[in-house]
Design a protein around this motif. Structure first.
Motif, PDB file in Angstrom:
ATOM      1  N   SER A  96       0.818  -1.221   0.000  1.00 45.27           N
ATOM      2  CA  SER A  96       0.000   0.000   0.000  1.00 45.27           C
ATOM      3  C   SER A  96       0.849   1.267   0.000  1.00 45.27           C
ATOM      4  O   SER A  96       0.324   2.362  -0.146  1.00 45.27           O
ATOM      5  CB  SER A  96      -0.999  -0.006   1.153  1.00 45.27           C
ATOM      6  N   GLN A  97       2.173   1.101   0.094  1.00 41.82           N
ATOM      7  CA  GLN A  97       3.052   2.271  -0.101  1.00 41.82           C
ATOM      8  C   GLN A  97       2.895   2.816  -1.520  1.00 41.82           C
ATOM      9  O   GLN A  97       3.182   3.966  -1.793  1.00 41.82           O
ATOM     10  CB  GLN A  97       4.521   1.854   0.022  1.00 41.82           C
ATOM     11  N   HIS A  98       2.458   1.934  -2.427  1.00 43.44           N
ATOM     12  CA  HIS A  98       2.317   2.353  -3.830  1.00 43.44           C
ATOM     13  C   HIS A  98       0.924   2.881  -4.144  1.00 43.44           C
ATOM     14  O   HIS A  98       0.656   3.274  -5.268  1.00 43.44           O
ATOM     15  CB  HIS A  98       2.662   1.175  -4.753  1.00 43.44           C
ATOM     16  N   GLY A  99       0.050   2.801  -3.170  1.00 46.35           N
ATOM     17  CA  GLY A  99      -1.311   3.303  -3.383  1.00 46.35           C
ATOM     18  C   GLY A  99      -2.313   2.361  -2.754  1.00 46.35           C
ATOM     19  O   GLY A  99      -1.983   1.209  -2.439  1.00 46.35           O
ATOM     20  N   PRO A 100      -3.559   2.828  -2.579  1.00 45.83           N
ATOM     21  CA  PRO A 100      -4.573   1.988  -1.924  1.00 45.83           C
ATOM     22  C   PRO A 100      -4.914   0.731  -2.732  1.00 45.83           C
ATOM     23  O   PRO A 100      -4.915   0.759  -3.963  1.00 45.83           O
ATOM     24  CB  PRO A 100      -5.785   2.913  -1.793  1.00 45.83           C
ATOM     25  N   ILE A 101      -5.200  -0.326  -1.979  1.00 44.81           N
ATOM     26  CA  ILE A 101      -5.521  -1.621  -2.605  1.00 44.81           C
ATOM     27  C   ILE A 101      -7.029  -1.821  -2.546  1.00 44.81           C
ATOM     28  O   ILE A 101      -7.655  -1.599  -1.513  1.00 44.81           O
ATOM     29  CB  ILE A 101      -4.790  -2.754  -1.854  1.00 44.81           C
ATOM     30  N   ASN A 102      -7.579  -2.251  -3.648  1.00 41.63           N
ATOM     31  CA  ASN A 102      -9.034  -2.447  -3.704  1.00 41.63           C
ATOM     32  C   ASN A 102      -9.433  -3.843  -3.267  1.00 41.63           C
ATOM     33  O   ASN A 102     -10.455  -4.032  -2.628  1.00 41.63           O
ATOM     34  CB  ASN A 102      -9.496  -2.208  -5.144  1.00 41.63           C
ATOM     35  N   LYS A 103      -8.592  -4.827  -3.643  1.00 44.87           N
ATOM     36  CA  LYS A 103      -8.992  -6.213  -3.392  1.00 44.87           C
ATOM     37  C   LYS A 103      -7.763  -7.096  -3.544  1.00 44.87           C
ATOM     38  O   LYS A 103      -6.885  -6.819  -4.363  1.00 44.87           O
ATOM     39  CB  LYS A 103     -10.083  -6.551  -4.431  1.00 44.87           C
ATOM     40  N   HIS A 104      -7.705  -8.127  -2.767  1.00 42.44           N
ATOM     41  CA  HIS A 104      -6.598  -9.067  -2.933  1.00 42.44           C
ATOM     42  C   HIS A 104      -7.062 -10.460  -2.509  1.00 42.44           C
ATOM     43  O   HIS A 104      -8.029 -10.595  -1.748  1.00 42.44           O
ATOM     44  CB  HIS A 104      -5.407  -8.654  -2.066  1.00 42.44           C
ATOM     45  N   PHE A 105      -6.409 -11.466  -3.001  1.00 46.93           N
ATOM     46  CA  PHE A 105      -6.614 -12.827  -2.494  1.00 46.93           C
ATOM     47  C   PHE A 105      -5.380 -13.659  -2.822  1.00 46.93           C
ATOM     48  O   PHE A 105      -4.561 -13.273  -3.665  1.00 46.93           O
ATOM     49  CB  PHE A 105      -7.892 -13.482  -3.044  1.00 46.93           C
ATOM     50  N   PHE A 106      -5.245 -14.772  -2.099  1.00 45.40           N
ATOM     51  CA  PHE A 106      -4.117 -15.683  -2.300  1.00 45.40           C
ATOM     52  C   PHE A 106      -4.644 -17.017  -2.836  1.00 45.40           C
ATOM     53  O   PHE A 106      -5.766 -17.415  -2.540  1.00 45.40           O
ATOM     54  CB  PHE A 106      -3.412 -15.945  -0.965  1.00 45.40           C
ATOM     55  N   TYR A 107      -3.820 -17.688  -3.605  1.00 50.40           N
ATOM     56  CA  TYR A 107      -4.190 -19.041  -4.043  1.00 50.40           C
ATOM     57  C   TYR A 107      -2.918 -19.840  -4.295  1.00 50.40           C
ATOM     58  O   TYR A 107      -1.816 -19.270  -4.384  1.00 50.40           O
ATOM     59  CB  TYR A 107      -5.069 -18.991  -5.313  1.00 50.40           C
ATOM     60  N   GLU A 108      -3.088 -21.150  -4.417  1.00 53.21           N
ATOM     61  CA  GLU A 108      -1.938 -22.019  -4.691  1.00 53.21           C
ATOM     62  C   GLU A 108      -2.067 -22.665  -6.053  1.00 53.21           C
ATOM     63  O   GLU A 108      -3.142 -23.139  -6.427  1.00 53.21           O
ATOM     64  CB  GLU A 108      -1.859 -23.121  -3.633  1.00 53.21           C
ATOM     65  N   SER A 109      -0.965 -22.659  -6.808  1.00 56.71           N
ATOM     66  CA  SER A 109      -0.916 -23.392  -8.067  1.00 56.71           C
ATOM     67  C   SER A 109       0.564 -23.525  -8.408  1.00 56.71           C
ATOM     68  O   SER A 109       1.162 -22.571  -8.897  1.00 56.71           O
ATOM     69  CB  SER A 109      -1.638 -22.590  -9.154  1.00 56.71           C
ATOM     70  N   PHE A 110       1.157 -24.641  -8.103  1.00 58.54           N
ATOM     71  CA  PHE A 110       2.611 -24.825  -8.245  1.00 58.54           C
ATOM     72  C   PHE A 110       3.342 -23.646  -7.586  1.00 58.54           C
ATOM     73  O   PHE A 110       4.227 -23.032  -8.166  1.00 58.54           O
ATOM     74  CB  PHE A 110       3.029 -24.923  -9.715  1.00 58.54           C
ATOM     75  N   GLY A 111       2.911 -23.283  -6.418  1.00 58.97           N
ATOM     76  CA  GLY A 111       3.499 -22.139  -5.729  1.00 58.97           C
ATOM     77  C   GLY A 111       2.386 -21.350  -5.051  1.00 58.97           C
ATOM     78  O   GLY A 111       1.202 -21.686  -5.190  1.00 58.97           O
ATOM     79  N   PHE A 112       2.790 -20.307  -4.353  1.00 61.51           N
ATOM     80  CA  PHE A 112       1.842 -19.518  -3.586  1.00 61.51           C
ATOM     81  C   PHE A 112       1.757 -18.129  -4.215  1.00 61.51           C
ATOM     82  O   PHE A 112       2.785 -17.479  -4.419  1.00 61.51           O
ATOM     83  CB  PHE A 112       2.379 -19.446  -2.142  1.00 61.51           C
TER      84      PHE A 112
END
Ligand code: CTP
Ligand code: MG
Length: 584
Positions: A96-112
């Motif tokens: 968020s140092q680069h600006g406000p975040i609207n939405k995020h999520f995490f998932y796994e697929s051969f990595g995180f």
């Protein structure tokens, strides 16, 4: 793709529960004030589209509006490969140092991975300007600045192991065991069909990831063709996408070099100098060839790139490893995008449409009538057309014909592509809802009865007119392409595959008829209703199998006789051979 610590399959509402595990509340300063998604952590339906089945109480937007918003959203988004033990709060604070975040999520697929949508595009540029190219001693990296980034922890030895690491969002469908549990727990067959829909439909996050993947590929293609657009089409956007379905994308070069009418005044007309080639097909092949090379050599995460340029519709097929999507990239294919829009309209008009299509698609997959490998089998696209046609044939009809959608069209809806009239009404509010109140249970049973007895030997399926027509050729299954009306979308289907479909449809109609007679009941431990239809042949409940014995033998005899007598012309030239076809 294994989900980390996410036991997604409890009782419904399933997809909302799946989200709530991931979209934990974000500190206020991370979110964009005044945007719909500012409240994402609680209940998000930002686009109000039928894409993800979030349509229930939300106004239905036009296909073009949804696509435009999704595209803009994707352009403000980055994909970040993260260490497994990332602390979500610190991660968001850092970004968020680069600006406000609207939405995020995490998932796994051969990595995180993390998908992070900023409120403003500038934030992406700011983040990119901070990133640097990796310095590897053993390998050499081809420098390429994209929105697919890699996050590393500095001073690993000083880092305290994180207790509160981020949770992942599941991107894959449930196991069949879980699905059977859910279906058996439902209260009615109608409830089962809606349960299946909610379980398999694309989630909000999966849809975002699909649009982001197109946007990342667009950045690569733009290196050659500045101003090009990569648009998703097919089941990723037509409301009929199942978790795990492929990602069809189309390189749209029409936006390039469009003259700016206001600046063209005066006596002069300026044109770009261009190379000419003998045909449009050759141009398509050359463009795809170069993009294929580019993806193969420089596309981060693009693996297994195959150029299939001699197919009727040339394409580049590849895996986008980070998203886990199997991608088919075509160009010069705007009619397919138009048919995606048409299906979007059909899928949004009545809640029963998607429920029925998903069940028929799952049923076909469970019995190996469809396959992810191209061949002589029926495709999901053809099955969807069959359901639409069937729903147009109900009394009163549940879905309007394409001709009636055309008659409702305004001047602004007029659309001619390659000489084909692709005009239909695009405003969902101008289409009168159906007065038909039939249950899904009845519709499913009658779908199987209808196609179990359809005169495939002489008739074709035509959703433009909503009535059976004489087949113009001897293809076993003839489904007219709604816009390129001289084409059969199921030309690839062999006689033996059609026969298998007919037999299974008849069996399934019979199973549902037995359910009507009260056997077995929802309280039974045996798979019942839709679950019984998804079992492999011979695995139906003992009560059903016993009852089935005699009628089935008779049915098979009858079926064989029917096929012999009235399908003579269907079988000509068909040996059930597996033809490799990239055009379904
Ligand atoms: N298409 C077409 N004619 C065909 C095959 C496909 O017009 N003979 C178009 C349709 O718009 C279809 C899209 O190409 O939706 C993508 O094809 P495909 O991936 O085979 O079908 P999907 O509808 O995307 O279904 P699936 O979930 O199986 O990928
Ligand atoms: Mg597809």
């Amino acid at each position: 793709m294994a989900a980390r610590g996410v036991g997604i399959l409890a009782r419904l509402p399933l997809h909302s529960q799946r989200r709530s595990r991931v979209q934990r509340s974000i500190p206020r300063h991370f979110s964009c004030p005044g945007t719909v998604a500012a409240n994402f952590g609680s209940e998000e339906q930002p686009l109000g589209s039928a894409e993800t089945g979030s349509e229930d109480k939300i106004p239905k937007k036009r296909f073009s509006e949804v696509q435009k918003e999704r595209r803009e959203q994707a352009q403000r988004t980055v994909l970040i490969h993260c260490p497994n033990n990332i602390n979500e709060k610190k991660f968001l604070k850092y970004l968020s140092q680069h600006g406000p975040i609207n939405k995020h999520f995490f998932y796994e697929s051969f990595g995180f991975y993390a998908v992070v949508e900023f409120c403003q595009k500038d934030s992406v540029n700011s983040l990119q300007s901070e990133a640097h190219t990796p310095n590897k001693s053993t390998e050499s990296a081809i420098p390429f600045k994209s929105r697919f980034l890699n996050l590393k922890l500095k001073n690993l030895s000083n880092q305290i192991p994180e207790q509160l690491s981020a949770q992942t969002n599941n991107q894959s469908p449930p196991s069949s065991k879980k699905l059977f549990e859910l279906l058996n727990y439902a209260e009615s067959i109608d409830d089962q069909l809606y349960t299946l829909l909610k379980t398999f439909q694309l989630t909000e996050e999966n849809v975002r990831l699909r649009h982001l993947t197109c946007s990342l590929i667009e950045d690569i293609a733009a290196a050659y063709f500045p101003g090009c657009v990569i648009r998703p089409f097919g089941s990723s956007v037509n409301t009929f996408g199942k978790l795990g379905c492929d990602l069809d994308m189309f390189l749209d070069l029409d936006e390039i070099g469009k003259p700016n009418v206001h600046k063209n005044a005066g006596n002069f007309l300026m044109e770009f100098q261009m190379k000419n080639v003998p045909s449009e097909r050759i141009a398509t092949q050359k463009i795809l060839s170069v993009i294929g090379e580019c993806l193969d050599n420089f596309g981060p995460g693009c693996v297994g790139v195959q150029k299939i340029l001699n197919a009727r519709c040339p394409l580049v097929r590849f895996s986008h490893q980070a998203s886990g999507f199997q991608c088919d990239l075509t160009t010069n294919n705007s009619i397919a995008l138009k048919s995606s829009e048409l299906l979007y309209i059909y899928g949004s008009l009545d809640a029963r449409v998607r429920a029925l299509v998903f069940s028929v698609r799952c049923w076909a997959r469970a019995h190996s009538l469809t396959s992810s490998i191209p061949g002589a089998w029926i495709t999901n696209f053809s099955l969807t057309m069959m359901v639409i046609f069937f729903l147009q044939r109900r009394s009163p009809p549940i879905l309007p014909t394409l001709d009636s959608l055309k008659s409702l069209a305004d001047a602004e809806d007029r659309c001619i592509l390659d000489g084909n009239n692709c005009t239909f009404i695009r405003d969902l509010y101008k289409i009168k809802p159906s007065g038909n109140t039939e249950t899904l249970e009845l519709l499913l049973k009658e779908f199987f009865e209808y196609f179990g007895n359809f005169a495939f030997n002489k008739n074709s399926i035509n959703i433009r007119q909503g009535r059976e027509q004489n087949k113009p050729d001897s293809s076993p299954l003839y489904i007219q392409n709604p816009f390129e009306t001289s084409l059969n979308i199921s030309k690839n289907v062999s006689q033996s595959q059609l026969q298998k479909f007919v037999e299974l449809a008849r069996d399934s109609a019979w199973i549902l008829e037995q359910e009507d007679k009260g056997q077995p009941s929802p309280s039974s431990k045996q798979p019942w209703g839709l679950a019984a239809l998804l079992l492999p042949p011979g695995a139906a409940s003992p009560s059903l199998s016993k009852k089935k014995k005699k009628p089935m033998a008779e049915k098979v005899k009858g079926l064989l006789a029917a096929i012999k007598s009235n399908s003579a012309d269907i079988s000509k030239g068909s040996r059930g051979k597996r033809a490799i076809s990239t055009q379904a």
